[in-house]
Design an enzyme around this catalytic site. Structure first.
Site, PDB file in Angstrom:
ATOM      1  N   ARG A   1       1.435  -5.955  13.103  1.00 14.86           N
ATOM      2  CA  ARG A   1       0.767  -5.360  14.259  1.00 14.86           C
ATOM      3  C   ARG A   1       0.706  -6.333  15.428  1.00 14.86           C
ATOM      4  NH1 ARG A   1      -3.744  -1.082  11.783  1.00 14.86           N
ATOM      5  NH2 ARG A   1      -2.151   0.133  10.679  1.00 14.86           N
TER       6      ARG A   1
ATOM      7  N   SER B   1      -9.922  -6.193  10.552  1.00 12.21           N
ATOM      8  CA  SER B   1     -11.170  -5.546  10.188  1.00 12.21           C
ATOM      9  C   SER B   1     -12.003  -6.590   9.476  1.00 12.21           C
ATOM     10  CB  SER B   1     -10.862  -4.366   9.254  1.00 12.21           C
ATOM     11  OG  SER B   1     -11.983  -3.551   9.107  1.00 12.21           O
TER      12      SER B   1
ATOM     13  N   ARG C   1       2.509   1.253  10.168  1.00 15.43           N
ATOM     14  CA  ARG C   1       1.997   1.598   8.843  1.00 15.43           C
ATOM     15  C   ARG C   1       3.143   1.517   7.837  1.00 15.43           C
ATOM     16  NH1 ARG C   1      -2.908   4.206   8.245  1.00 15.43           N
ATOM     17  NH2 ARG C   1      -2.907   4.581  10.473  1.00 15.43           N
TER      18      ARG C   1
ATOM     19  N   GLU D   1      -6.454  -1.003  15.595  1.00 18.14           N
ATOM     20  CA  GLU D   1      -6.988  -2.036  14.706  1.00 18.14           C
ATOM     21  C   GLU D   1      -5.924  -3.072  14.338  1.00 18.14           C
ATOM     22  OE1 GLU D   1      -8.564  -0.505  10.983  1.00 18.14           O
ATOM     23  OE2 GLU D   1      -8.062  -2.400   9.999  1.00 18.14           O
TER      24      GLU D   1
ATOM     25  N   ARG E   1       0.837  -1.207   0.000  1.00 21.19           N
ATOM     26  CA  ARG E   1       0.000   0.000   0.000  1.00 21.19           C
ATOM     27  C   ARG E   1       0.866   1.249   0.000  1.00 21.19           C
ATOM     28  NH1 ARG E   1      -4.740  -1.597   4.421  1.00 21.19           N
ATOM     29  NH2 ARG E   1      -5.209  -3.620   3.481  1.00 21.19           N
TER      30      ARG E   1
END
Length: 427
Positions: free
Chosen positions: A395, A356, A281, A353, A266
């Site tokens: 994460r 999801s 991130r 998070e 991403r």
RNA sequence: GGAGAGGUGGCAGAGUGGUCGAAUGCACUCGCUUGGAAAGCGAGCAGAGGUGAUGAGCCUCUCGAGGGUUCGAAUCCCUCCCUCUCCGCCA
């Protein structure tokens, strides 16, 4: 993509969903106008085509085909001309045509929201539905994972930056082993819960990307090779959901559940300045993804099961976490309803998070054309698709390092990982 | 990358210019038959869209995709994609 027939039949329902998401509902009027225009153009084309087909068939049936053809020639030529004109007009209005106004409007309509989704405009209105464990109270100043990881020699941000720039990380030694162990742990748990493991392509075509709804809103956030027209997957949701695209499944196959461990890519273009340090991130991260193809009537319950599949992993890892239901304004484009699983991150002093889980109902299945037959003789129906992480590796790593650190900077890993890592203590 | 072969309905597999959206077989559905079943017999059985009432009927489109030739294309021509076989290269 929404069903255009449903928009025609019940436009208020669609408007209501848009308003709940905080979007402008007036596009629906516009859309209905274009749809009306398109259908009227289509009817015109089809009427003229039918006339021409009748004449052609008449030639085929005539005893002297040559003579019949010569006789009808002028009339047919006229119809042909008329067809190409009206066809051009219809094509310009068609929802199937790239760049048509109807297509553009349809492509940008988000999914309808489930009735149980709470109202609200932002994250702040999300509703906690479950909480497990207590955030640990430290009797020393806890360190963020990037400090812990660098000190332990298992995270290397400097060298990753040297290779690739910012927002990349290298895992080394026990860090790389831990990531590998976590991946195996997650995949084993998924297998035990009936997910079939897939190692899918990481580059997918434009069509595949479009079919799962990623292209409408997130095109800017994706890495792509323009020449080959291939996209690096931003999540394994894409290849797993589209895995059975264009197929008609046996009802006996449902629910059909897939799991894949893949890297995800991403650009995170819109996130500049957010979580700039550490693993939170990254342009590239590993994730185990879980996807369901479900019967429509079972998808609501499936979302709960999927969420529990993801959540229970954190319980096994003994990490404090909670589950929130996203409010209308925070629910993403594809989803009718989303539960986020959030893990406690000491350096953020909050839950973040880590998974999801979304029920996309028939929104992706419509584009991807994933259908099933209830009975051998019944019409194909769209399945419902669901996806969720189970879990994001990076994460999870953050959570393990930060929550399990000791005053001396060493890390104690949970018992569940014993079979998966060479040592349950780092440092 | 080169050469050759091929892509047809859920599957197998016919079809080389005219009621072909498509023979036949298998699978499937319904019925007959049977004490019950199997076999047998009969009928049905692709998808999408438009119109109609989310009915019947009618119409349009679809034989890998996109163009073209023709009054008419699964069938002829062009481009592309994919699969298979052989060769080359390569982790």
């Amino acid at each position: 993509m929404l069903d255009i027939a449903l928009i025609r039949r019940d436009p208020d329902r669609v408007r209501h969903a848009l308003v709940r998401r905080g979007l402008d509902a007036s596009v629906i009027d516009e859309l209905l106008r274009f749809d009306e225009e398109y259908r009227s153009a289509l009817t015109t084309v089809e009427r003229i085509k039918a006339e021409k087909n009748r004449l052609s068939a008449a030639i085929g049936k005539a005893p002297d085909k040559g003579a019949a053809a010569r006789e009808l020639q002028p009339k047919i030529a006229e119809l042909t001309k008329s067809i190409s004109e009206s066809e051009e007009r219809a094509r310009g209005l068609s929802p199937a045509e790239q760049g048509s106004p109807l297509r553009a409007l349809l492509d940008n309509l988000p999914n309808l929201l489930d009735d149980s989704v709470p109202d609200g405009a932002s994250e702040a209105a999300n509703v906690e539905v479950r909480r497990w464990g207590e955030p640990r109270r430290f009797d020393f100043a806890p360190k963020p994972h990037w400090e812990l990881g660098e000190r332990l020699g298992i995270l290397d941000f400097a060298r990753a930056a040297k290779l690739s720039g910012s927002r990349f990380a290298a895992l080394t030694g026990a860090g790389a082993q831990l990531a590998r162990g976590l991946t195996a742990f997650f995949l084993d748990r998924a297998a035990a819960r009936g997910y079939a493991e897939v190692a899918p392509p990481l580059l997918v075509s434009r069509e595949t990307m479009w079919s799962t709804g990623q292209l409408s809103k997130f095109a800017d956030a994706m890495f792509a090779d323009a020449q080959a027209d291939l996209f690096l997957i931003p999540t394994a949701e894409v290849p797993l959901t589209a895995f059975r695209s264009g197929e008609i499944l046996d009802a006996a196959e449902l629910p059909c559940k897939y799991a894949a461990a893949t890297p995800c890519f991403r650009k995170e273009a819109g996130a500049a300045g957010k979580d700039t340090r550490g693993l939170m991130r990254q342009h590239q991260f590993d994730k185990v993804e879980l996807v369901w193809l479900s019967r429509p009537e079972a998808s609501h319950e499936a979302l709960e099961t999927l969420t529990e599949d993801a959540r229970s992993l954190l319980e096994e890892l003994e990490l404090p976490h909670r589950v929130v239901t996203l409010c209308a304004g925070d629910t993403s484009f594809n989803a009718a309803k989303t539960h986020d699983v959030e893990v406690w991150i000491p350096s953020s002093d909050t839950y973040r998070e880590i998974s999801s889980c979304s029920n996309c109902t028939d929104f992706q299945a419509r584009r991807a054309a994933i259908r099933f037959r209830r009975e051998a003789a019944s019409k194909p129906e769209l399945v419902h698709t669901l996806n969720g992480s189970g879990l994001a590796i990076g994460r999870t790593l953050i959570a393990l390092l930060e929550n399990n650190q000791r005053a001396d900077g060493s890390i104690v890993l949970p018992k569940a990982l014993e079979p998966y890592v060479p040592t349950t203590r780092l440092g």
